[in-house]
Design an enzyme around this catalytic site. Sequence first.
Site, short mmCIF file in Angstrom:
data_model
loop_
_atom_site.label_atom_id
_atom_site.label_comp_id
_atom_site.label_asym_id
_atom_site.label_seq_id
_atom_site.Cartn_x
_atom_site.Cartn_y
_atom_site.Cartn_z
N LYS A 1 0.83 -1.23 0.00
CA LYS A 1 0.00 0.00 0.00
C LYS A 1 0.85 1.27 0.00
CE LYS A 1 -4.53 -1.15 0.84
NZ LYS A 1 -5.79 -0.50 0.57
N GLU B 1 -7.03 11.77 6.97
CA GLU B 1 -7.32 11.36 5.60
C GLU B 1 -8.56 12.11 5.15
OE1 GLU B 1 -6.96 6.94 4.51
OE2 GLU B 1 -9.11 7.38 4.36
N HIS C 1 -17.83 -5.34 1.87
CA HIS C 1 -16.70 -5.00 1.01
C HIS C 1 -16.47 -6.01 -0.10
CE1 HIS C 1 -15.80 -1.78 3.71
NE2 HIS C 1 -15.86 -2.62 4.72
N ARG D 1 -4.12 -8.68 -12.03
CA ARG D 1 -4.61 -9.98 -12.53
C ARG D 1 -5.93 -9.74 -13.24
NH1 ARG D 1 -8.92 -9.85 -9.23
NH2 ARG D 1 -8.57 -9.12 -7.13
#
Lengths: 498, 498, 167, 167
Positions: free
Chosen positions: A116, A200, A235, A292
């Site tokens: 990340k 954030e 999610h 992918r």
Amino acid sequence: MIKKVLIANRGEIALRIIRTCKEMGIASVAVYSEPDRKAPFVYHADEAFALNGKTSQESYLRSEKIIKIAKKCKADAIHPGYGFLAENADFAREVSKAGITFIGPPPEAIELMGNKTRARKSMIEAGVPVVPGTESAIKDINDAAGVAEKTGYPVLVKASAGGGGKGMRLVSDPADFRSAVEGAQREAGSAFGDSAVYIEKYVEEPRHIEFQILADAEGNVIHLGERECSIQRRHQKIIEESPSILLDENLRREMGEAAIRAASACGYRNAGTVEFLVDKHRKFYFLEMNTRLQVEHPVTELVTGLDLVREQILIASGQPMTRQSSIEQPWGHAFECRIYAEDPENNFAPSPGRIHHISPPDGPCIREDSGVTDGNEISLYYDPMISKLIVWDQDRMHAIRKMVLALSEYEIQGIHTTIPFLKKVFQHKRFIRGDFTTNFLNEETGLFNGQTSHEKVAALAALLLHQVQKSRKKLVSPNGQNTINWKLIHRKNMLDVR
Amino acid sequence: MIKKVLIANRGEIALRIIRTCKEMGIASVAVYSEPDRKAPFVYHADEAFALNGKTSQESYLRSEKIIKIAKKCKADAIHPGYGFLAENADFAREVSKAGITFIGPPPEAIELMGNKTRARKSMIEAGVPVVPGTESAIKDINDAAGVAEKTGYPVLVKASAGGGGKGMRLVSDPADFRSAVEGAQREAGSAFGDSAVYIEKYVEEPRHIEFQILADAEGNVIHLGERECSIQRRHQKIIEESPSILLDENLRREMGEAAIRAASACGYRNAGTVEFLVDKHRKFYFLEMNTRLQVEHPVTELVTGLDLVREQILIASGQPMTRQSSIEQPWGHAFECRIYAEDPENNFAPSPGRIHHISPPDGPCIREDSGVTDGNEISLYYDPMISKLIVWDQDRMHAIRKMVLALSEYEIQGIHTTIPFLKKVFQHKRFIRGDFTTNFLNEETGLFNGQTSHEKVAALAALLLHQVQKSRKKLVSPNGQNTINWKLIHRKNMLDVR
Amino acid sequence: MKVFTDIKDRTFVFELIEDNGGLKVLQEGKVLEHELIALGHNRYSLVVNGKSYYLQIIRDNGLYHIHVDGEYFPIRVEDERMRQLRELVGAAAGGSGTLLICAPIPGLVTRVNVQEGETISKGDSLLTLEAMKMENEIKAESDGQVKQIFVEAGAAVEKDQKLILIE
Amino acid sequence: MKVFTDIKDRTFVFELIEDNGGLKVLQEGKVLEHELIALGHNRYSLVVNGKSYYLQIIRDNGLYHIHVDGEYFPIRVEDERMRQLRELVGAAAGGSGTLLICAPIPGLVTRVNVQEGETISKGDSLLTLEAMKMENEIKAESDGQVKQIFVEAGAAVEKDQKLILIE
């Protein structure tokens, strides 16, 4: 050109890849765990080898076993599908070391995007917007206030050690900032023994919109338009579409270019997906890159006319891609539903068991990518997704109607599935208007139950069957099928029941 | 807008129409004969009424019964499908007289196109090329020679009363004309007692290419490109594709314009098809116009993105068509196979019976329009076509490979079907090159038999099953499925057969 | 004869009348002309007053599990006498005070969150079952006390296997 | 033990050897490692030396009807003794001289094209059967004489019903 591909995966995606291999005249090799011996991907492959073991750990995650089989059967490429070893850089490296082509990106790209912090840094350098904020814990509250100001309110104050919403504060008014930070620090300190917090930007009314990327060996990178995947449960994406109702040509071009920059920045090759969050101001932020093939790739295939697995194999073979330029105008509209072996009436509890009978819908513009067939066992060992239902139509409205019809015609007996739930989503007014965010299913809990016009007829059918069974006078017709004992039931017209 | 449609048809086309009605929010009404009570089109319709009777004459051809049901259930429109009453002008008139919308052209257009002589005359007036020749018997041999000259050699001399090739002469050289006419007259005289002959241009290496037409109530007529249907058995189309490999943009435009003139000339409305023959010089000739939906309409749907049944209903409702201009560039390539209950190993004898198990292929870009399901009986009363398999891909080569795969995966148990035969056609070199005429199947009789690489494995499977059955020691596993008695068979790896 | 059909918390009542060897079905006084035809594989075609329906019906555990048009309904059918009987028994059993919790799905017990003798409140997590890569919490449906625990963490359980007895 | 498998006019020969309670299959001296698994609904998965095949197999009338990859093969399986026996019987029956023609499909007899006593040649049309809107000619497979006709025009016949006896 690649001649034989081993598919290091199972279920619908293994079968999906096998089919493209067959069309391209490429031999396909399945590897399978014990519970999967009877799965269609095993008997539709040209060759099949047992991995033994039941769990993923014993089978589909055993890279050394898989590479050994690939060498033994002289496969010159391995396709990892999605999940399992698909984003495992070490596996990609081992495959290459064995002299076998890995149908996917270079291991370095997998590694970069798997981290990340490194990915975020690299995106900022490449000029790809990320969710603004501090990258490390706040030391000085005045610096923090400055960051918040720059980021733009509302902001989230989050515990560095946190999780589960503890030590989190949403601040909309700069006047509240100081007290919020102090409160969050206190709460974090007592909850995690670490009072560090960071800041954030709060993404308001977020939507999940991602871009499909193709990159060839010569460094050409194109995008194939977007997919909107905002309908999520825990999610987990459950419904995807292309194009997104939110995007216009300008935003599509802007986001597409950012996605291409993201892929180029990590030296990407093959098919990949750059995921963004888009807020209510139509500002977009890089979320992550999936290195992918995605579960939801079929919606892109239907609106572009491309076969993404075919493109993957062409690229891995060093051949040119079918098209060299990005998509500007998608062809119509496509939806995908993921069908899970879960019981929506029972809090989506897993519903393993034997599929007695499965009959997917047919007819115009309906595609089913399935990994199961009559008699297959849905085991507890793997993901509960059993198939994907995909529809296409000339526009979003027609595609929604088509999906409702397709879900209505889909028959699966023996296990519970999410079909009844999915149908309710597609009939929901907000969904139809395109008015949703990633919180849609949390906001619309009413979807999980509710009554319909079919209750009465279901009740009547149960009643009639009950009367017949009670009488225990079942007729068995000469052809061996049960027919109802008509003596018991009042009928208007006599029919020759054949 | 139409609110309820009665479908005066059965099988796959009835189900096809029902599906579009459902998507449009229109109620659908099925009418059914006794043998069809269990067919999917009956139970997928919103309402269902028995016509009683088994034969077509007793059921689907009984216009008065059908109109009576339509009135009773308050249907405001009738869709005739194809076959049965679809091209019956009297039926169209009776429907209108009953105050019900006929989803099809005006009866006058049906009548005009149903009469070969009138249609030919009207096409000549409209400037649509027809096969040149004399329209009536030759009286004077010098006039005839003049006609032949104008027509252009080679010409056919045909007995007016004829049939079966008797009294027919092919003349390539003008010098042979006189003796050929005299010979034909002699032969016709002795065979039919009528020596009259006429002259027609011999269409060399003919291909069957047709144009799909849409015409709305305001007189707008557009075409949706062509379908090539040259692969025929006993004058029955069995494989259709769009676009045709023979056409370039110019010829497509030219033929498309002629098709539009043909439709305009008969005051056409709704969906229709203008059929042409195209010879080896790429000259085209009007053959006939089908004043209804065609069996092969799906290939046009896949390369245009339109739903033709939806367009038919929109037009019949007086609504605008989805598009107002003709198609210039088709989207990719589509094929259709008609799957018949016939035994290709036994001269295509009908193969009625019960379908024990049917499982059409799934996966990318495969469409199945089927009228049957597990347990259905293929009866002797109707057409032996049980389903249509349609594929799409980016170009012809890929679409051919996709069809081979789709045919390979198609499972039907209990009856013979033409699937093995169709697969051989799609693997034939001439077919793949696009090098064929309407005579292809007569020329390539080798298709009907021939060996393959799968024989050996089939033999082994039969042997293994035979040994197991001989031993009569079948194991029945706890889940009720038969598993092979493994004691009898040499195995390398023990498997946990679940 | 009155017959009750329960779909979760809703009930539809039908009246059945013997009629010339057949059976007449009425709802709210109106006759329902009907024809139910078995299609094999638990599939049925039902035509009611001209309306056509396609259903899949499986009987299991005393319930009719019906799928129609992609919707699902578990239905209990009872005639008047059965219903009265059940209500009597239910009322009698109502006060008995023990509740046996069984596994709703097969899976692996990853955590047991209570101990024998512990007092629990409605909504408390009793046990965590893992299946298909998902964790599933088994929660208390009412207040009570844990009388007996039949499994321990790490155990694989079948569907309907006894887990915990609540008093 | 040798076993013969006939697909129309081609024959594949396998050798079977009892092996430690199992069965070893050889073809042309080579061992075929194999695993045949029943999938239900007459479907089978067969793996031979790593190659994977999917087949549908129905046994009917002494033949195995096999579908694999959209291709169809009717197969007869015989061991050596059975084969010899059948060849002996076949040779003996070969000269008997009557041939019973049965309906290959169900249908409607639209025309009978011969009369009892008529002499016929191979290829002559004997009878026309209509089914599924198609006419199907039943033709003589050899020269002979019509001994008996069991049906007349207009009759509906079942599959395998006796039509005509040829001498």
